[in-house]
Design a protein around this motif. Sequence first.
Motif, PDB file in Angstrom:
ATOM      1  N   VAL A   1       0.825  -1.214   0.000  1.00  0.00           N
ATOM      2  CA  VAL A   1       0.000   0.000   0.000  1.00  0.00           C
ATOM      3  C   VAL A   1       0.859   1.263   0.000  1.00  0.00           C
ATOM      4  CG1 VAL A   1      -1.884  -1.199   1.139  1.00  0.00           C
ATOM      5  CG2 VAL A   1      -0.203   0.064   2.524  1.00  0.00           C
ATOM      6  N   THR A   2       0.198   2.400  -0.204  1.00  0.00           N
ATOM      7  CA  THR A   2       0.895   3.684  -0.192  1.00  0.00           C
ATOM      8  C   THR A   2       0.514   4.539   1.025  1.00  0.00           C
ATOM      9  OG1 THR A   2      -0.812   4.534  -1.700  1.00  0.00           O
ATOM     10  CG2 THR A   2       1.259   3.796  -2.683  1.00  0.00           C
ATOM     11  N   SER A   3      -0.580   4.177   1.704  1.00  0.00           N
ATOM     12  CA  SER A   3      -0.986   4.871   2.926  1.00  0.00           C
ATOM     13  C   SER A   3      -1.443   3.838   3.951  1.00  0.00           C
ATOM     14  CB  SER A   3      -2.128   5.858   2.665  1.00  0.00           C
ATOM     15  OG  SER A   3      -1.698   6.931   1.851  1.00  0.00           O
ATOM     16  N   ALA A   4      -1.172   4.129   5.228  1.00  0.00           N
ATOM     17  CA  ALA A   4      -1.497   3.194   6.298  1.00  0.00           C
ATOM     18  C   ALA A   4      -2.379   3.871   7.334  1.00  0.00           C
ATOM     19  CB  ALA A   4      -0.218   2.697   6.971  1.00  0.00           C
ATOM     20  N   ASN A   5      -3.558   3.300   7.565  1.00  0.00           N
ATOM     21  CA  ASN A   5      -4.464   3.778   8.605  1.00  0.00           C
ATOM     22  C   ASN A   5      -4.087   3.054   9.893  1.00  0.00           C
ATOM     23  OD1 ASN A   5      -5.907   4.872   6.308  1.00  0.00           O
ATOM     24  ND2 ASN A   5      -6.857   2.867   6.095  1.00  0.00           N
ATOM     25  N   VAL A   6      -3.387   3.743  10.787  1.00  0.00           N
ATOM     26  CA  VAL A   6      -2.838   3.093  11.977  1.00  0.00           C
ATOM     27  C   VAL A   6      -3.789   3.254  13.156  1.00  0.00           C
ATOM     28  CG1 VAL A   6      -0.877   2.956  13.559  1.00  0.00           C
ATOM     29  CG2 VAL A   6      -0.495   3.546  11.153  1.00  0.00           C
ATOM     30  N   ALA A   7      -4.199   2.132  13.745  1.00  0.00           N
ATOM     31  CA  ALA A   7      -5.064   2.158  14.923  1.00  0.00           C
ATOM     32  C   ALA A   7      -4.389   2.932  16.042  1.00  0.00           C
ATOM     33  CB  ALA A   7      -5.385   0.738  15.367  1.00  0.00           C
ATOM     34  N   CYS A   8      -5.181   3.734  16.752  1.00  0.00           N
ATOM     35  CA  CYS A   8      -4.630   4.675  17.731  1.00  0.00           C
ATOM     36  C   CYS A   8      -4.896   4.289  19.183  1.00  0.00           C
ATOM     37  CB  CYS A   8      -5.195   6.070  17.473  1.00  0.00           C
ATOM     38  SG  CYS A   8      -4.801   6.736  15.845  1.00  0.00           S
ATOM     39  N   GLY A   9      -5.221   3.016  19.436  1.00  0.00           N
ATOM     40  CA  GLY A   9      -5.351   2.560  20.802  1.00  0.00           C
ATOM     41  C   GLY A   9      -6.761   2.503  21.347  1.00  0.00           C
ATOM     42  N   PHE A  10      -7.743   3.025  20.605  1.00  0.00           N
ATOM     43  CA  PHE A  10      -9.110   3.035  21.113  1.00  0.00           C
ATOM     44  C   PHE A  10      -9.923   1.845  20.629  1.00  0.00           C
ATOM     45  CE2 PHE A  10     -10.372   7.370  22.956  1.00  0.00           C
ATOM     46  CZ  PHE A  10      -9.141   7.516  23.575  1.00  0.00           C
ATOM     47  N   HIS A  11      -9.823   1.509  19.334  1.00  0.00           N
ATOM     48  CA  HIS A  11     -10.511   0.309  18.857  1.00  0.00           C
ATOM     49  C   HIS A  11      -9.559  -0.871  18.784  1.00  0.00           C
ATOM     50  CE1 HIS A  11      -8.768   1.277  14.866  1.00  0.00           C
ATOM     51  NE2 HIS A  11      -8.988   0.013  14.569  1.00  0.00           N
ATOM     52  N   ALA A  12      -8.272  -0.581  18.696  1.00  0.00           N
ATOM     53  CA  ALA A  12      -7.213  -1.589  18.659  1.00  0.00           C
ATOM     54  C   ALA A  12      -5.898  -0.841  18.799  1.00  0.00           C
ATOM     55  CB  ALA A  12      -7.254  -2.380  17.342  1.00  0.00           C
ATOM     56  N   GLY A  13      -4.821  -1.603  18.979  1.00  0.00           N
ATOM     57  CA  GLY A  13      -3.510  -0.979  19.071  1.00  0.00           C
ATOM     58  C   GLY A  13      -3.105  -0.667  20.500  1.00  0.00           C
ATOM     59  N   ASP A  14      -1.825  -0.634  20.722  1.00  0.00           N
ATOM     60  CA  ASP A  14      -1.226  -0.249  21.990  1.00  0.00           C
ATOM     61  C   ASP A  14       0.059   0.496  21.660  1.00  0.00           C
ATOM     62  OD1 ASP A  14       1.124  -2.176  21.888  1.00  0.00           O
ATOM     63  OD2 ASP A  14      -0.533  -3.606  21.863  1.00  0.00           O
ATOM     64  N   PRO A  15       0.714   1.135  22.616  1.00  0.00           N
ATOM     65  CA  PRO A  15       1.890   1.951  22.284  1.00  0.00           C
ATOM     66  C   PRO A  15       2.950   1.230  21.458  1.00  0.00           C
ATOM     67  CG  PRO A  15       1.179   2.453  24.496  1.00  0.00           C
ATOM     68  CD  PRO A  15       0.313   1.311  24.038  1.00  0.00           C
ATOM     69  N   ALA A  16       3.310   0.006  21.836  1.00  0.00           N
ATOM     70  CA  ALA A  16       4.351  -0.714  21.100  1.00  0.00           C
ATOM     71  C   ALA A  16       3.897  -1.032  19.677  1.00  0.00           C
ATOM     72  CB  ALA A  16       4.738  -1.999  21.833  1.00  0.00           C
ATOM     73  N   THR A  17       2.640  -1.422  19.529  1.00  0.00           N
ATOM     74  CA  THR A  17       2.104  -1.738  18.203  1.00  0.00           C
ATOM     75  C   THR A  17       2.053  -0.497  17.327  1.00  0.00           C
ATOM     76  OG1 THR A  17       0.774  -3.531  19.144  1.00  0.00           O
ATOM     77  CG2 THR A  17       0.124  -2.701  16.978  1.00  0.00           C
ATOM     78  N   MET A  18       1.644   0.626  17.909  1.00  0.00           N
ATOM     79  CA  MET A  18       1.574   1.881  17.158  1.00  0.00           C
ATOM     80  C   MET A  18       2.958   2.309  16.683  1.00  0.00           C
ATOM     81  SD  MET A  18      -1.173   3.695  19.729  1.00  0.00           S
ATOM     82  CE  MET A  18      -1.136   5.346  19.021  1.00  0.00           C
ATOM     83  N   LEU A  19       3.940   2.219  17.571  1.00  0.00           N
ATOM     84  CA  LEU A  19       5.305   2.612  17.194  1.00  0.00           C
ATOM     85  C   LEU A  19       5.838   1.705  16.094  1.00  0.00           C
ATOM     86  CD1 LEU A  19       7.870   4.269  17.550  1.00  0.00           C
ATOM     87  CD2 LEU A  19       8.504   2.744  19.447  1.00  0.00           C
ATOM     88  N   ARG A  20       5.621   0.412  16.235  1.00  0.00           N
ATOM     89  CA  ARG A  20       6.110  -0.537  15.231  1.00  0.00           C
ATOM     90  C   ARG A  20       5.475  -0.275  13.870  1.00  0.00           C
ATOM     91  NH1 ARG A  20      10.083  -3.134  12.931  1.00  0.00           N
ATOM     92  NH2 ARG A  20       9.561  -5.215  12.141  1.00  0.00           N
ATOM     93  N   ALA A  21       4.174  -0.010  13.847  1.00  0.00           N
ATOM     94  CA  ALA A  21       3.499   0.282  12.576  1.00  0.00           C
ATOM     95  C   ALA A  21       4.073   1.535  11.937  1.00  0.00           C
ATOM     96  CB  ALA A  21       1.999   0.432  12.809  1.00  0.00           C
ATOM     97  N   CYS A  22       4.331   2.549  12.734  1.00  0.00           N
ATOM     98  CA  CYS A  22       4.910   3.789  12.203  1.00  0.00           C
ATOM     99  C   CYS A  22       6.316   3.553  11.668  1.00  0.00           C
ATOM    100  CB  CYS A  22       4.923   4.868  13.279  1.00  0.00           C
ATOM    101  SG  CYS A  22       3.290   5.519  13.698  1.00  0.00           S
ATOM    102  N   GLU A  23       7.092   2.753  12.365  1.00  0.00           N
ATOM    103  CA  GLU A  23       8.456   2.457  11.907  1.00  0.00           C
ATOM    104  C   GLU A  23       8.430   1.707  10.577  1.00  0.00           C
ATOM    105  OE1 GLU A  23      10.763   2.094  16.227  1.00  0.00           O
ATOM    106  OE2 GLU A  23       9.866   0.308  15.300  1.00  0.00           O
ATOM    107  N   LEU A  24       7.544   0.722  10.466  1.00  0.00           N
ATOM    108  CA  LEU A  24       7.438  -0.037   9.222  1.00  0.00           C
ATOM    109  C   LEU A  24       6.992   0.863   8.077  1.00  0.00           C
ATOM    110  CD1 LEU A  24       5.697  -3.280  10.556  1.00  0.00           C
ATOM    111  CD2 LEU A  24       8.023  -3.124   9.646  1.00  0.00           C
ATOM    112  N   ALA A  25       6.030   1.723   8.337  1.00  0.00           N
ATOM    113  CA  ALA A  25       5.538   2.628   7.300  1.00  0.00           C
ATOM    114  C   ALA A  25       6.616   3.607   6.875  1.00  0.00           C
ATOM    115  CB  ALA A  25       4.305   3.377   7.796  1.00  0.00           C
ATOM    116  N   ALA A  26       7.308   4.192   7.838  1.00  0.00           N
ATOM    117  CA  ALA A  26       8.353   5.175   7.529  1.00  0.00           C
ATOM    118  C   ALA A  26       9.465   4.555   6.700  1.00  0.00           C
ATOM    119  CB  ALA A  26       8.913   5.756   8.820  1.00  0.00           C
ATOM    120  N   ALA A  27       9.838   3.334   7.014  1.00  0.00           N
ATOM    121  CA  ALA A  27      10.912   2.664   6.286  1.00  0.00           C
ATOM    122  C   ALA A  27      10.545   2.416   4.831  1.00  0.00           C
ATOM    123  CB  ALA A  27      11.257   1.342   6.970  1.00  0.00           C
ATOM    124  N   ARG A  28       9.267   2.333   4.542  1.00  0.00           N
ATOM    125  CA  ARG A  28       8.802   2.041   3.186  1.00  0.00           C
ATOM    126  C   ARG A  28       8.272   3.274   2.453  1.00  0.00           C
ATOM    127  NH1 ARG A  28       8.596  -2.128   6.436  1.00  0.00           N
ATOM    128  NH2 ARG A  28       8.530  -4.301   5.700  1.00  0.00           N
TER     129      ARG A  28
END
Length: 257
Positions: free
Chosen positions: A26-53
Motif C-alpha cells: 500500500v501507499t498509505s497506512a491507517n494506523v489504529a490509535c489505541g481506542f478500537h485496537a492498538g497499543d503503544p508498542a504496536t503503534m510505534l512498530r506500525a509507524c516504523e514499518l511505514a516510515a521505512a517504506r
Amino acid sequence: MDLNADVGEGFGRWELTDDAALLDVVTSANVACGFHAGDPATMLRACELAAARGVAVGAHVGYRDLVGFGRRFVDVDPAALTADVLYQIGALDAFARAAGTRVAYVKPHGALYNALVRHEAQADAVVDAVRAYDPTLPVLGLPGAVWLKRAEVAGLPVRFEGFADRAYEPTGALVDRRRPGAVLHDPGEIAARCVEMATEGHVRAVDGRVLRLRVDSLCVHGDTPGAVAIARAVRRALTEAGVALRPFTADQRKLSA
C-alpha cells in the motif's frame, strides 16, 4: 491513485493484521490509535514499518471500544468525542515523529466512520478535533458524508475514499457488515472493481445500479481474510491499467518530521 490499508490492529501479544506484508504493497497506512485496537508498542512498530517504506501514516481514530473493535455505535458526548479524537491523533503523531515521519491525514474507523455519514453533532466534534490539532491535515472519508461537508466548510483538505472489499448500497452507503455479501473476498473481482473506480469513477451497488463517485484513495481492510493477497491483486491490476500509485497526501505534506 492512493491505496490504503488498516494496520496496527493488534493488542499486546495478539496480532490481527500482517502489517509488514501490507506495508510492502500500500501507499498509505491507517494506523489504529489505541481506542478500537492498538497499543503503544504496536503503534510505534506500525509507524516504523511505514516510515521505512515511504508509506504515509494516517490516524485511524475511533470510539473507545476495544471489546467491540470499534464497530459498535457509541452515543458519546460531542465534547468528549472531540477530546478522544484529539488524544488519538496526538498519540499517534508522537510515535510517527519518533519513527522519522508524522501523521499525514485522519480517517475515522468502523462505527464512527459510518456514524459520521449522517450524525451532525459527532461530525462537528471530529472536525473540531482535527482543526485543533492541525488545520492543514487532510481528512479521508466516504463521498457524501456529512462530516466531510462540515470539514470542507471548516477549511480542512477533504479526500474521498472507495472500498475495495466492501459492497455498496444504492444510496452510496456501505452494506452493513452483518448482512451476507457485505465483505468481498475474491481477489480478482475486487481488483477489477478497483480498476473501475480508479479509471471510470464508478462502482456497482448490490442491486446492479452504477454509482458515480470520486475516489482519491482505495481501501483494503487489513482484517479481511486474505487481505495481503487482495492488496497485491489490486496493486497489480491498477498498475497494469496504467494507474500510478502514490500517497494522496504527497502534494500536501512533507512526511519528514
